[in-house]
Design a protein around this motif. Sequence first.
Motif, PDB file in Angstrom:
ATOM      1  N   PHE A  13       0.820  -1.215   0.000  1.00  0.00           N
ATOM      2  CA  PHE A  13       0.000   0.000   0.000  1.00  0.00           C
ATOM      3  C   PHE A  13       0.856   1.269   0.000  1.00  0.00           C
ATOM      4  N   GLY A  14       1.938   1.249  -0.747  1.00  0.00           N
ATOM      5  CA  GLY A  14       2.770   2.429  -0.913  1.00  0.00           C
ATOM      6  C   GLY A  14       3.912   2.548   0.071  1.00  0.00           C
ATOM      7  N   VAL A  15       3.895   1.730   1.132  1.00  0.00           N
ATOM      8  CA  VAL A  15       4.958   1.813   2.141  1.00  0.00           C
ATOM      9  C   VAL A  15       6.291   1.373   1.544  1.00  0.00           C
ATOM     10  N   GLY A  16       6.269   0.315   0.741  1.00  0.00           N
ATOM     11  CA  GLY A  16       7.502  -0.165   0.122  1.00  0.00           C
ATOM     12  C   GLY A  16       8.108   0.842  -0.829  1.00  0.00           C
ATOM     13  N   SER A  17       7.270   1.537  -1.598  1.00  0.00           N
ATOM     14  CA  SER A  17       7.783   2.568  -2.505  1.00  0.00           C
ATOM     15  C   SER A  17       8.325   3.756  -1.734  1.00  0.00           C
ATOM     16  N   LEU A  18       7.682   4.094  -0.613  1.00  0.00           N
ATOM     17  CA  LEU A  18       8.165   5.205   0.207  1.00  0.00           C
ATOM     18  C   LEU A  18       9.540   4.878   0.788  1.00  0.00           C
ATOM     19  N   ILE A  19       9.737   3.658   1.233  1.00  0.00           N
ATOM     20  CA  ILE A  19      11.049   3.254   1.744  1.00  0.00           C
ATOM     21  C   ILE A  19      12.080   3.271   0.625  1.00  0.00           C
ATOM     22  N   GLY A  20      11.636   2.952  -0.581  1.00  0.00           N
ATOM     23  CA  GLY A  20      12.547   2.948  -1.719  1.00  0.00           C
ATOM     24  C   GLY A  20      13.095   4.325  -2.054  1.00  0.00           C
ATOM     25  N   LEU A  21      12.392   5.376  -1.662  1.00  0.00           N
ATOM     26  CA  LEU A  21      12.905   6.721  -1.892  1.00  0.00           C
ATOM     27  C   LEU A  21      14.176   6.991  -1.092  1.00  0.00           C
ATOM     28  N   PHE A  22      14.313   6.301   0.034  1.00  0.00           N
ATOM     29  CA  PHE A  22      15.491   6.498   0.885  1.00  0.00           C
ATOM     30  C   PHE A  22      16.553   5.433   0.654  1.00  0.00           C
ATOM     31  N   THR A  23      16.117   4.223   0.351  1.00  0.00           N
ATOM     32  CA  THR A  23      17.088   3.137   0.163  1.00  0.00           C
ATOM     33  C   THR A  23      17.497   2.941  -1.277  1.00  0.00           C
ATOM     34  N   GLY A  24      16.695   3.488  -2.196  1.00  0.00           N
ATOM     35  CA  GLY A  24      16.987   3.304  -3.621  1.00  0.00           C
ATOM     36  C   GLY A  24      16.369   2.049  -4.204  1.00  0.00           C
ATOM     37  N   THR A  25      15.884   1.161  -3.368  1.00  0.00           N
ATOM     38  CA  THR A  25      15.247  -0.079  -3.839  1.00  0.00           C
ATOM     39  C   THR A  25      13.916  -0.240  -3.118  1.00  0.00           C
ATOM     40  N   PRO A  26      12.809  -0.135  -3.851  1.00  0.00           N
ATOM     41  CA  PRO A  26      11.510  -0.297  -3.191  1.00  0.00           C
ATOM     42  C   PRO A  26      11.306  -1.729  -2.717  1.00  0.00           C
ATOM     43  N   ILE A  27      10.569  -1.861  -1.644  1.00  0.00           N
ATOM     44  CA  ILE A  27      10.260  -3.170  -1.088  1.00  0.00           C
ATOM     45  C   ILE A  27       8.943  -3.647  -1.698  1.00  0.00           C
TER      46      ILE A  27
END
Length: 324
Positions: free
Chosen positions: A151-165
């Motif tokens: 629900f968008g949480v993985g993409s939000l984390i990907g903004l900081f890590t460079g790789t979405p979950i």
Amino acid sequence: MQKINISDLKMYELKKKSSQIMMVVLRTLFFIGMSYILLNPILIMLSRSFRSSQDMLNPTVIWIPQNFTIDNFKVAIEITDFWNTAWLTGRIAIISTICTLVITAVTGYALARYKLKISKILIAFVVLTIVIPPQTYLIPIFFQFNNFDYFGVGSLIGLFTGTPITANLTMSESSYYLLSIMGLGIRSGLFILIFFQFFKQMPKELENAARIDGCGEIKTFVSVMLPNATSPFIVISMLSFIWYWNDTFYSNILMRNQMMLANKVANIQELIRLSFSGQARGDGATETVIIFAAALLFIIPPLIIYLFAQRFFMESVERTGIVG
């Protein structure tokens, strides 16, 4: 005074009784004919599933097999891996039905009892989920679950890590449950409208009395409204289970690693050919009896459920007001 002719009176009573008897006969013949039309496919399935391949080629065998056998069921169970597949299909159908009941009941109650400015718009969206065929949004559903980002949480984390979950849920039954929880399961829009119609007809005094007794919104819904909603619960639970049991559309998208029972029965001819490994099967008689046996095995679970719950289901349909 005009005298009453006794012979005319007897003739009138005779005609009236004759017309009543004729109506009973015609009504009985009509229901017998309708029953035959409805039961004829099942009777054919029963007759042919217990036949041998030789009986299928014998023109003298119409209903009762000459060579009674249950080998067709043994082959059908082995080819379809019936017990494991039926357990998978039943598990998905039961859990999805429970999730569907919970979310559609809450949604229908909220739309019926709370007057919001966007209530009509929300009801229109619910109707659209019924009107619009699922084939039109098939590709978005596939991509959503093929790269599920929580629900968008993985993409939000990907903004900081460079790789979405992300996770691929097209190989898991959890995709069924997520659709049911989000109110997008099979026929969920119809179930929301059924609950909406039922709760809208319930008297407002029930809620007022519950609030006077100190019940909050949740307790009013659980303790007062739900106990009075047994009719829609019975109807929706049976319909939802049957539709999930018979589903072949979503399973082709959301369960690509394994086939549901409905898919295996639909593709039973190909499974038979693969199991025979190219060996000769005559003129298709062997395939035919196995196909009928597999189809009979497929309909037995929902048929048993309906036979036990028929009276409650019909009464609930009448109380719910479902027509057509």
